[in-house]
Design a protein around this motif. Structure first.
Motif, PDB file in Angstrom:
ATOM      1  N   TYR A  61      34.566  38.621  48.996  1.00  0.00           N
ATOM      2  CA  TYR A  61      34.646  39.661  47.963  1.00  0.00           C
ATOM      3  C   TYR A  61      33.521  39.516  46.951  1.00  0.00           C
ATOM      4  O   TYR A  61      32.801  40.480  46.649  1.00  0.00           O
ATOM      5  CB  TYR A  61      36.006  39.577  47.269  1.00  0.00           C
ATOM      6  CG  TYR A  61      36.170  40.510  46.088  1.00  0.00           C
ATOM      7  CD1 TYR A  61      36.267  41.887  46.270  1.00  0.00           C
ATOM      8  CD2 TYR A  61      36.241  40.021  44.784  1.00  0.00           C
ATOM      9  CE1 TYR A  61      36.418  42.750  45.189  1.00  0.00           C
ATOM     10  CE2 TYR A  61      36.406  40.860  43.703  1.00  0.00           C
ATOM     11  CZ  TYR A  61      36.495  42.228  43.905  1.00  0.00           C
ATOM     12  OH  TYR A  61      36.644  43.080  42.839  1.00  0.00           O
ATOM     13  N   THR A  62      33.339  38.305  46.438  1.00  0.00           N
ATOM     14  CA  THR A  62      32.356  38.115  45.379  1.00  0.00           C
ATOM     15  C   THR A  62      30.924  38.238  45.898  1.00  0.00           C
ATOM     16  O   THR A  62      30.038  38.693  45.170  1.00  0.00           O
ATOM     17  CB  THR A  62      32.560  36.752  44.691  1.00  0.00           C
ATOM     18  OG1 THR A  62      32.568  35.709  45.671  1.00  0.00           O
ATOM     19  CG2 THR A  62      33.874  36.724  43.932  1.00  0.00           C
ATOM     20  N   LEU A  63      30.674  37.862  47.159  1.00  0.00           N
ATOM     21  CA  LEU A  63      29.337  38.017  47.712  1.00  0.00           C
ATOM     22  C   LEU A  63      28.977  39.483  47.901  1.00  0.00           C
ATOM     23  O   LEU A  63      27.860  39.911  47.585  1.00  0.00           O
ATOM     24  CB  LEU A  63      29.223  37.276  49.047  1.00  0.00           C
ATOM     25  CG  LEU A  63      28.873  35.791  48.986  1.00  0.00           C
ATOM     26  CD1 LEU A  63      28.868  35.199  50.376  1.00  0.00           C
ATOM     27  CD2 LEU A  63      27.518  35.580  48.318  1.00  0.00           C
ATOM     28  N   ARG A 112      38.298  42.409  52.251  1.00  0.00           N
ATOM     29  CA  ARG A 112      37.734  41.859  51.015  1.00  0.00           C
ATOM     30  C   ARG A 112      36.267  42.259  50.853  1.00  0.00           C
ATOM     31  O   ARG A 112      35.799  42.532  49.748  1.00  0.00           O
ATOM     32  CB  ARG A 112      37.862  40.336  51.012  1.00  0.00           C
ATOM     33  CG  ARG A 112      39.297  39.834  50.927  1.00  0.00           C
ATOM     34  CD  ARG A 112      39.876  40.062  49.553  1.00  0.00           C
ATOM     35  NE  ARG A 112      39.410  39.056  48.605  1.00  0.00           N
ATOM     36  CZ  ARG A 112      39.531  39.152  47.289  1.00  0.00           C
ATOM     37  NH1 ARG A 112      40.075  40.235  46.755  1.00  0.00           N
ATOM     38  NH2 ARG A 112      39.103  38.201  46.496  1.00  0.00           N
ATOM     39  N   ILE A 113      35.529  42.313  51.974  1.00  0.00           N
ATOM     40  CA  ILE A 113      34.137  42.755  51.903  1.00  0.00           C
ATOM     41  C   ILE A 113      34.072  44.208  51.432  1.00  0.00           C
ATOM     42  O   ILE A 113      33.260  44.568  50.567  1.00  0.00           O
ATOM     43  CB  ILE A 113      33.454  42.593  53.271  1.00  0.00           C
ATOM     44  CG1 ILE A 113      33.304  41.104  53.609  1.00  0.00           C
ATOM     45  CG2 ILE A 113      32.084  43.282  53.286  1.00  0.00           C
ATOM     46  CD1 ILE A 113      32.815  40.837  55.016  1.00  0.00           C
ATOM     47  N   ALA A 114      34.950  45.059  52.005  1.00  0.00           N
ATOM     48  CA  ALA A 114      34.962  46.472  51.607  1.00  0.00           C
ATOM     49  C   ALA A 114      35.350  46.631  50.137  1.00  0.00           C
ATOM     50  O   ALA A 114      34.796  47.476  49.416  1.00  0.00           O
ATOM     51  CB  ALA A 114      35.922  47.257  52.498  1.00  0.00           C
ATOM     52  N   GLN A 115      36.301  45.817  49.666  1.00  0.00           N
ATOM     53  CA  GLN A 115      36.627  45.828  48.240  1.00  0.00           C
ATOM     54  C   GLN A 115      35.386  45.494  47.408  1.00  0.00           C
ATOM     55  O   GLN A 115      35.137  46.101  46.362  1.00  0.00           O
ATOM     56  CB  GLN A 115      37.719  44.805  47.934  1.00  0.00           C
ATOM     57  CG  GLN A 115      39.135  45.231  48.245  1.00  0.00           C
ATOM     58  CD  GLN A 115      40.128  44.213  47.711  1.00  0.00           C
ATOM     59  OE1 GLN A 115      40.086  43.033  48.071  1.00  0.00           O
ATOM     60  NE2 GLN A 115      41.013  44.651  46.841  1.00  0.00           N
ATOM     61  N   GLY A 116      34.621  44.515  47.865  1.00  0.00           N
ATOM     62  CA  GLY A 116      33.422  44.110  47.140  1.00  0.00           C
ATOM     63  C   GLY A 116      32.385  45.210  47.056  1.00  0.00           C
ATOM     64  O   GLY A 116      31.704  45.364  46.037  1.00  0.00           O
TER      65      GLY A 116
END
Length: 465
Positions: A61-63, A112-116
């Motif tokens: 997420y943070t990346l 989580r990547i899509a949220q990011g």
């Protein structure tokens, strides 16, 4: 150099209402960095996740958030804040639904990547609006409110995560974003003025986004893998070297690109560079203690999710108190004194559980440290953004937010490796090592802040045109 599509009229009659809704939206994004902390042990069991997958649940997420942040800031400068804010809100809400429905580690990390990505659009556009809507003393107050929401929200995320995990279950730490995000999007559609169209055709630096995200991923992967493979192994060394090469290529590309993702000359300005450093320190320390605290309470002390969440309530209150006090003092005292004070307080707080590890020492020490990191959030934002020109607001806010998320990735990666044995429940020594590393890092940060942070400006009301 980037240009903003056009500053909003000032003073805007609804500026404080807009700040309120944007603040809640930003609160969601910050909550999603830490709201998963308490849920991690439950995800570990339900989805059969290993330690590296647990670390990636935070870092993915943070990346994505940080790696694409400057792209979001650039897009804001090119087409205006309103469409970028709304697109980010809708994408973040949809991705939250997918993440809550995850039935495997791969789907969880993909969500989580899509949220990011959604957060990377929303956050710099929202902060750009805050900078554009307010000026002078009002801007400092607005940034203080913004920073208090961000710092306090990170701590509140652990409390809310505990209540949701103990109640309806860990998927609800993601589901709760959906109705809130959609409601805010509906209100801001009406409340925000239309964004002026850019004079020319917008260009986005996709290659720059790929380079910086790939370099950051390589670095974080190396730090996470060091927990099993070792800190001084060839594998870790090659990944760190690849990251360094990636960052160098990114800088070189920014100097040559027709429409660069970031004006690197902006980053080498002392206020912006110092703000970036302070935000990395604040976020890395904050994530490290949340990671350590939630596993210590639930694995070592057998507390439930809701009990663990309640134990972090003093941390949330201390973070907001530190941010609020700093927001009131920064115009009078300047950034340097408050940055050093914040890091000294953080060092003292981290030292307590490093020396004596029990429930009381962890809660008390982390609460003291949280007051210091809360101060850092305010100093970082005010130092980096307090005197930027209006046409630089979008990209400058993107820089600050990028380093905020990079700090979160860094904190999760380092502490998960330092405390690897304790996170899987075989010993308590890893917790002690983790708090010790955090204390040493905060002390080193205080020395660096004393040398780097600009003093109080002669006229804090002045902003370059």
């Amino acid at each position: 150099m980037t240009h903003q599509a056009g500053p909003l009229a000032s003073p805007h009659p609804a500026r404080w209402r807009i700040l309120g809704f944007l603040g809640v939206a930003q609160l969601m994004l910050i909550l999603d960095v830490t709201v998963v902390a308490i849920a991690l042990p439950h995800m570990e069991t339900d989805l059969e996740l290993g330690r590296e997958a647990l670390a990636w649940t935070v870092s993915a997420y943070t990346l994505a958030f940080g790696g694409l942040m400057l792209l979001g800031g650039r897009l804001t400068d090119l087409i205006g804040a309103k469409p970028v804010v709304l697109a980010g809100l809708l994408l973040f809400s949809a991705a939250s639904l997918v993440t809550g429905l995850a039935g495997s580690g791969g789907m969880l990390i993909g969500g989580r990547i899509a949220q990011g990505v959604g957060a990377a659009l929303l956050s710099p556009a929202a902060l750009s609006l805050v900078v554009a809507l307010f000026d002078g003393d009002e801007r400092n107050k607005a940034l203080g409110v913004w920073s208090a929401l961000g710092g306090g929200g990170a701590a509140l995320g652990v409390l809310i995560g505990g209540l949701l995990t103990a109640g309806p279950g860990w998927p609800w730490v993601f589901y709760v974003n959906v109705p809130i995000g959609l409601a805010i999007a509906a209100v801001l559609t009406v409340l925000l003025p239309a964004s002026p169209r850019p004079a020319g055709r917008p260009r986005l630096d996709v290659l720059g986004a790929v380079l910086v995200t790939a370099a950051s991923t390589s670095l974080i992967y190396g730090l996470i893998a060091a927990g099993e493979r070792g800190w001084l192994t060839a594998f870790t060394g090659w990944l760190v070297l690849a990251a360094a090469v990636g960052y160098l290529l990114f800088v070189l590309w920014q100097r040559r690109a027709r429409s660069p993702r970031m004006d690197v000359r902006l980053l080498v300005r002392r206020p912006v560079a110092t703000g970036a450093f302070l935000i990395v320190m604040a976020t890395a320390l904050m994530i490290a203690v949340f990671f350590l605290g939630t596993f210590y309470f639930q694995h070592a002390r057998d507390y439930g999710a809701w009990q663990t969440g309640l134990l972090f309530l003093p941390v949330a209150l201390a973070t907001m108190a530190g941010a609020d006090l700093t927001g009131r003092l920064i115009a009078r005292w300047g950034g340097r004194v408050l940055a050093v004070a914040g890091l000294v307080v953080a060092t003292a707080g981290m030292t307590v559980p490093a020396l004596t590890l029990d429930t009381v020492s962890v809660v008390a020490g982390v609460s003291v440290a949280a007051a210091g990191t809360g101060a850092l959030f305010v100093v970082a934002s005010a130092t980096a953004l307090g005197q930027v020109a209006p046409h630089e607001a979008g990209i400058a806010s993107g820089i600050v937010s990028t380093f905020h998320e990079f700090g979160a990735s860094l904190g999760a990666a380092v502490v998960s490796s330092v405390a690897a044995a304790s996170l899987i429940g075989t010993t308590l020594d890893g917790f002690t090592r983790g708090f010790t590393v955090a204390a040493v890092a905060a002390a080193a940060g205080a020395l660096a802040a004393a040398a780097l942070t600009p003093g109080r400006p002669r006229s804090h009301d002045h902003a370059p045109s």
